[in-house]
Design a protein around this motif. Structure first.
Motif, PDB file in Angstrom:
ATOM      1  N   LEU A  12       0.832  -1.208   0.000  1.00 41.65           N
ATOM      2  CA  LEU A  12       0.000   0.000   0.000  1.00 41.65           C
ATOM      3  C   LEU A  12       0.869   1.262   0.000  1.00 41.65           C
ATOM      4  O   LEU A  12       0.561   2.230  -0.707  1.00 41.65           O
ATOM      5  CB  LEU A  12      -0.941   0.001   1.203  1.00 41.65           C
ATOM      6  N   ALA A  13       1.946   1.226   0.768  1.00 42.43           N
ATOM      7  CA  ALA A  13       2.843   2.386   0.815  1.00 42.43           C
ATOM      8  C   ALA A  13       3.488   2.605  -0.552  1.00 42.43           C
ATOM      9  O   ALA A  13       3.580   3.748  -1.028  1.00 42.43           O
ATOM     10  CB  ALA A  13       3.915   2.183   1.891  1.00 42.43           C
ATOM     11  N   GLU A  14       3.927   1.520  -1.178  1.00 47.58           N
ATOM     12  CA  GLU A  14       4.531   1.645  -2.508  1.00 47.58           C
ATOM     13  C   GLU A  14       3.508   2.155  -3.519  1.00 47.58           C
ATOM     14  O   GLU A  14       3.822   2.993  -4.365  1.00 47.58           O
ATOM     15  CB  GLU A  14       5.098   0.300  -2.962  1.00 47.58           C
ATOM     16  N   ALA A  15       2.304   1.666  -3.409  1.00 46.06           N
ATOM     17  CA  ALA A  15       1.247   2.119  -4.318  1.00 46.06           C
ATOM     18  C   ALA A  15       0.957   3.602  -4.098  1.00 46.06           C
ATOM     19  O   ALA A  15       0.748   4.353  -5.061  1.00 46.06           O
ATOM     20  CB  ALA A  15      -0.020   1.293  -4.113  1.00 46.06           C
ATOM     21  N   LYS A  16       0.955   4.025  -2.844  1.00 46.13           N
ATOM     22  CA  LYS A  16       0.728   5.443  -2.542  1.00 46.13           C
ATOM     23  C   LYS A  16       1.842   6.312  -3.131  1.00 46.13           C
ATOM     24  O   LYS A  16       1.580   7.371  -3.687  1.00 46.13           O
ATOM     25  CB  LYS A  16       0.656   5.665  -1.026  1.00 46.13           C
ATOM     26  N   GLN A  17       3.075   5.821  -3.001  1.00 47.65           N
ATOM     27  CA  GLN A  17       4.196   6.574  -3.568  1.00 47.65           C
ATOM     28  C   GLN A  17       4.045   6.708  -5.075  1.00 47.65           C
ATOM     29  O   GLN A  17       4.239   7.795  -5.631  1.00 47.65           O
ATOM     30  CB  GLN A  17       5.528   5.896  -3.241  1.00 47.65           C
ATOM     31  N   ARG A  18       3.701   5.618  -5.715  1.00 44.58           N
ATOM     32  CA  ARG A  18       3.509   5.674  -7.171  1.00 44.58           C
ATOM     33  C   ARG A  18       2.323   6.576  -7.529  1.00 44.58           C
ATOM     34  O   ARG A  18       2.365   7.287  -8.528  1.00 44.58           O
ATOM     35  CB  ARG A  18       3.338   4.271  -7.738  1.00 44.58           C
ATOM     36  N   GLU A  19       1.293   6.503  -6.716  1.00 45.92           N
ATOM     37  CA  GLU A  19       0.122   7.342  -6.971  1.00 45.92           C
ATOM     38  C   GLU A  19       0.475   8.821  -6.841  1.00 45.92           C
ATOM     39  O   GLU A  19       0.072   9.635  -7.669  1.00 45.92           O
ATOM     40  CB  GLU A  19      -0.996   6.976  -5.986  1.00 45.92           C
ATOM     41  N   LEU A  20       1.277   9.147  -5.810  1.00 43.77           N
ATOM     42  CA  LEU A  20       1.709  10.531  -5.657  1.00 43.77           C
ATOM     43  C   LEU A  20       2.575  10.960  -6.839  1.00 43.77           C
ATOM     44  O   LEU A  20       2.435  12.080  -7.362  1.00 43.77           O
ATOM     45  CB  LEU A  20       2.482  10.713  -4.347  1.00 43.77           C
ATOM     46  N   ALA A  21       3.465  10.059  -7.253  1.00 42.06           N
ATOM     47  CA  ALA A  21       4.310  10.364  -8.404  1.00 42.06           C
ATOM     48  C   ALA A  21       3.449  10.551  -9.649  1.00 42.06           C
ATOM     49  O   ALA A  21       3.702  11.447 -10.470  1.00 42.06           O
ATOM     50  CB  ALA A  21       5.335   9.252  -8.624  1.00 42.06           C
ATOM     51  N   MET A  22       2.431   9.745  -9.790  1.00 45.13           N
ATOM     52  CA  MET A  22       1.538   9.852 -10.937  1.00 45.13           C
ATOM     53  C   MET A  22       0.764  11.171 -10.900  1.00 45.13           C
ATOM     54  O   MET A  22       0.563  11.806 -11.942  1.00 45.13           O
ATOM     55  CB  MET A  22       0.577   8.656 -10.955  1.00 45.13           C
ATOM     56  N   GLU A  23       0.332  11.556  -9.702  1.00 48.29           N
ATOM     57  CA  GLU A  23      -0.372  12.832  -9.585  1.00 48.29           C
ATOM     58  C   GLU A  23       0.533  13.982 -10.018  1.00 48.29           C
ATOM     59  O   GLU A  23       0.093  14.903 -10.706  1.00 48.29           O
ATOM     60  CB  GLU A  23      -0.852  13.024  -8.147  1.00 48.29           C
ATOM     61  N   GLU A  24       1.808  13.900  -9.594  1.00 49.14           N
ATOM     62  CA  GLU A  24       2.771  14.920 -10.013  1.00 49.14           C
ATOM     63  C   GLU A  24       2.929  14.904 -11.527  1.00 49.14           C
ATOM     64  O   GLU A  24       2.983  15.959 -12.181  1.00 49.14           O
ATOM     65  CB  GLU A  24       4.131  14.698  -9.327  1.00 49.14           C
ATOM     66  N   GLU A  25       2.987  13.693 -12.096  1.00 48.27           N
ATOM     67  CA  GLU A  25       3.119  13.571 -13.543  1.00 48.27           C
ATOM     68  C   GLU A  25       1.889  14.128 -14.248  1.00 48.27           C
ATOM     69  O   GLU A  25       1.994  14.776 -15.297  1.00 48.27           O
ATOM     70  CB  GLU A  25       3.348  12.101 -13.926  1.00 48.27           C
ATOM     71  N   GLN A  26       0.720  13.876 -13.663  1.00 47.33           N
ATOM     72  CA  GLN A  26      -0.511  14.401 -14.265  1.00 47.33           C
ATOM     73  C   GLN A  26      -0.521  15.929 -14.216  1.00 47.33           C
ATOM     74  O   GLN A  26      -0.944  16.595 -15.169  1.00 47.33           O
ATOM     75  CB  GLN A  26      -1.740  13.825 -13.547  1.00 47.33           C
TER      76      GLN A  26
END
Length: 130
Positions: A12-26
């Motif tokens: 879940l933590a890794e997924a959150k990190q990727r999600e945050l990175a994706m939000e930044e990318e978006q």
């Protein structure tokens, strides 16, 4: 369960990190779209990774739910076995009592038969015709 919780939290933590990175990318993509820049291949890769993470997270949730259901089922079976053991214990006293009564009946019947035979012998000896 502890290992499952640790793995789940880590994922879940890794997924959150990727999600945050994706939000930044978006955010970056939106900025580029406003400025007329194209979406990069890297941004698409990030989007795909986020989707995969969401799918993996959903699979983990389903597995966790299945494990909980199995645990509940095992607990239910355990309770059934305990109830059965309790019923058998309760019935054992009744079975033992019936067995004792049957033995007493057998002994009493044998004693009664001896009395009848003795009385029969006694009647024969007193009722002699000379």
């Amino acid at each position: 369960n502890v290992q499952l919780d640790v793995k789940r939290k880590r994922s879940l933590a890794e997924a959150k990190q990727r999600e945050l990175a994706m939000e930044e990318e978006q955010k970056e993509r939106r900025r580029r779209e406003k400025s007329g820049e194209d979406i990069t291949e890297e941004a698409l890769k990030w989007q795909m990774q986020i989707q995969e993470d969401k799918i993996s997270e959903e699979i983990m949730r389903e597995r966790e739910e299945e494990i909980r259901n199995i645990h509940k089922g095992m607990h239910t079976v355990n309770e059934i076995y305990k109830d059965l053991a309790h019923l058998v214990d309760n019935q054992q006293a009744g079975v033992d009592q019936i067995e004792t009564q049957m033995e007493n009946t057998k002994d009493n019947t044998a004693t009664g038969l001896k009395h009848i035979e003795k009385a029969n012998e006694s009647d024969k000896s007193q009722c002699r015709i000379s």
